[in-house]
Design a protein around this motif. Structure first.
Motif, PDB file in Angstrom:
ATOM      1  N   PHE A  69      -6.667  -4.230  -4.536  1.00 25.37           N
ATOM      2  CA  PHE A  69      -6.437  -2.805  -4.311  1.00 25.37           C
ATOM      3  C   PHE A  69      -5.885  -2.086  -5.543  1.00 25.37           C
ATOM      4  O   PHE A  69      -6.364  -1.006  -5.892  1.00 25.37           O
ATOM      5  CB  PHE A  69      -5.491  -2.618  -3.114  1.00 25.37           C
ATOM      6  CG  PHE A  69      -6.105  -2.996  -1.801  1.00 25.37           C
ATOM      7  CD1 PHE A  69      -7.100  -2.210  -1.234  1.00 25.37           C
ATOM      8  CD2 PHE A  69      -5.719  -4.149  -1.145  1.00 25.37           C
ATOM      9  CE1 PHE A  69      -7.681  -2.549  -0.026  1.00 25.37           C
ATOM     10  CE2 PHE A  69      -6.303  -4.504   0.059  1.00 25.37           C
ATOM     11  CZ  PHE A  69      -7.280  -3.704   0.616  1.00 25.37           C
ATOM     12  N   TRP A  70      -4.870  -2.660  -6.202  1.00 25.73           N
ATOM     13  CA  TRP A  70      -4.296  -1.967  -7.344  1.00 25.73           C
ATOM     14  C   TRP A  70      -5.290  -1.831  -8.500  1.00 25.73           C
ATOM     15  O   TRP A  70      -5.446  -0.728  -9.048  1.00 25.73           O
ATOM     16  CB  TRP A  70      -3.018  -2.670  -7.783  1.00 25.73           C
ATOM     17  CG  TRP A  70      -2.332  -2.019  -8.945  1.00 25.73           C
ATOM     18  CD1 TRP A  70      -2.050  -2.576 -10.158  1.00 25.73           C
ATOM     19  CD2 TRP A  70      -1.827  -0.673  -9.015  1.00 25.73           C
ATOM     20  NE1 TRP A  70      -1.416  -1.683 -10.986  1.00 25.73           N
ATOM     21  CE2 TRP A  70      -1.270  -0.498 -10.304  1.00 25.73           C
ATOM     22  CE3 TRP A  70      -1.812   0.393  -8.126  1.00 25.73           C
ATOM     23  CZ2 TRP A  70      -0.692   0.706 -10.715  1.00 25.73           C
ATOM     24  CZ3 TRP A  70      -1.239   1.594  -8.529  1.00 25.73           C
ATOM     25  CH2 TRP A  70      -0.686   1.740  -9.815  1.00 25.73           C
ATOM     26  N   ASN A 103      -5.782 -10.085  -6.581  1.00 21.50           N
ATOM     27  CA  ASN A 103      -5.424  -8.714  -6.218  1.00 21.50           C
ATOM     28  C   ASN A 103      -6.640  -7.784  -6.344  1.00 21.50           C
ATOM     29  O   ASN A 103      -7.314  -7.770  -7.374  1.00 21.50           O
ATOM     30  CB  ASN A 103      -4.286  -8.220  -7.106  1.00 21.50           C
ATOM     31  CG  ASN A 103      -3.734  -6.897  -6.621  1.00 21.50           C
ATOM     32  OD1 ASN A 103      -3.935  -6.493  -5.478  1.00 21.50           O
ATOM     33  ND2 ASN A 103      -3.017  -6.209  -7.493  1.00 21.50           N
ATOM     34  N   VAL A 107      -7.824   0.892  -7.625  1.00 25.63           N
ATOM     35  CA  VAL A 107      -7.314   2.259  -7.732  1.00 25.63           C
ATOM     36  C   VAL A 107      -7.143   2.665  -9.190  1.00 25.63           C
ATOM     37  O   VAL A 107      -7.455   3.801  -9.575  1.00 25.63           O
ATOM     38  CB  VAL A 107      -5.971   2.380  -6.980  1.00 25.63           C
ATOM     39  CG1 VAL A 107      -5.294   3.713  -7.284  1.00 25.63           C
ATOM     40  CG2 VAL A 107      -6.187   2.234  -5.486  1.00 25.63           C
ATOM     41  N   LEU A 129       0.824  -1.211   0.000  1.00 27.74           N
ATOM     42  CA  LEU A 129       0.000   0.000   0.000  1.00 27.74           C
ATOM     43  C   LEU A 129       0.859   1.262   0.000  1.00 27.74           C
ATOM     44  O   LEU A 129       0.444   2.304  -0.516  1.00 27.74           O
ATOM     45  CB  LEU A 129      -0.935  -0.007   1.216  1.00 27.74           C
ATOM     46  CG  LEU A 129      -2.009  -1.104   1.240  1.00 27.74           C
ATOM     47  CD1 LEU A 129      -2.804  -1.036   2.528  1.00 27.74           C
ATOM     48  CD2 LEU A 129      -2.924  -0.983   0.040  1.00 27.74           C
TER      49      LEU A 129
END
Length: 296
Positions: free
Chosen positions: A231-232, A229, A235, A141
């Motif tokens: 979060f990436w 995955n 975003v 993060l």
């Protein structure tokens, strides 16, 4: 003579008793171990079983005490692909596509770097390697903000390239491959060089085939990590039809209310690639884990 015979007989009887005790003691340990492993396996399988059974229920049955559906709703799996606002097939393809590319690039770059750190000699090699390992101490993060800024500068926001590129390199993968390559005898390098092999031929034709267990291990870890995955992609991606499965699963909780049965059907289908990869490569995975950290 008679006393010696009695002593010999008693010793033989004692030895037989010891062998029996050893046998039954080992048998009891084996049974206990199998019972414990069976219980652990059942506990691990229970959530997956509930997920599959829940995917075959109507929505109103999800909260019932019974795990079994009254009537199996097989059309739930079809409805996942036809729900309004849900692009499950597209999300599935996006996830498999990006995960395959990330896995290929990460395994390739990690093996190249590991070959340099383990087989080649150059000034500052060990210092650079330890500096490389130091990046593993940084949480993912923390790196997300500078990575996102780089993607803005490169114009790769909301693109598959932006999703793949930052994950194409891995300090962990390099470490794993280096540890395995350190166990390969250096005499093979010398023999190949005497035969006129270049550094690339030494990497591709000699070292890489012998490092297959480590390659398979890294392939499985990388694919599963990138496949799951959240979060990436959350975003970086802005367009709904470019989402990956972990992001897309959130839509089942918002587009048409809480569709838990359809969500479970989607999750059940999403784990199929990981199960296939693990089943096909499990032997090499275990071997790679066992041998990868033997020598530093």
């Amino acid at each position: 003579g008679s006393s010696a015979t009695v002593i010999r007989t008693s010793k033989e009887g004692y030895s037989i008793m010891q062998e029996k005790n050893k046998f039954w003691g080992g048998f009891a340990k084996l049974v206990s171990l199998n019972v414990v492993l069976t219980l652990m396996a059942v506990l691990l399988v229970l959530p997956f079983t509930w997920m599959v059974l829940a995917s075959l229920k109507v929505l109103d049955e999800i909260g019932y005490d019974s795990w079994l559906p009254e009537v199996c709703q097989w059309h739930n799996y079809r409805d996942v692909f036809t729900m309004k606002g849900i692009f499950f097939g597209r999300w599935y393809w996006n996830t498999v596509f990006t995960s395959c590319w990330i896995t290929f690039l990460q395994v390739f770059t990690s093996s190249l770097a590991a070959f340099s750190f383990s087989r080649l000699r150059w000034k500052g090699r060990d210092q650079v390697f330890f500096l490389y390992l130091a990046t593993m101490m940084l949480p993912g993060l923390v790196m997300m903000i500078p990575n996102y800024q780089n993607m803005i500068l490169l114009g790769l926001v909301d693109s598959y390239t932006g999703l793949i590129l930052p994950a194409a390199f891995s300090a962990f993968g390099t470490f794993l491959m280096r540890q395995f390559m350190m166990n390969i005898p250096k005499s093979l390098d010398e023999a190949a060089e005497i035969d006129g092999a270049t550094k690339w031929q030494l990497y591709w034709d000699v070292v890489l085939p012998l490092a297959r267990p480590a390659l398979v291990t890294l392939t499985i870890f990388t694919f599963i990590g990138s496949y799951n995955n959240l979060f990436w992609p959350l975003v970086l991606m802005k367009t709904p039809d470019k989402y990956t499965l972990p992001i897309g699963m959130l839509a089942f909780q918002s587009s048409q209310g809480q569709q838990t049965n359809l969500l479970m059907a989607a999750v059940a289908m999403s784990v199929i690639p990981m199960i296939i990869i693990f089943v096909l490569m499990q032997k090499q995975l275990v071997k790679g884990i066992m041998l990868g950290g033997v020598k530093g």
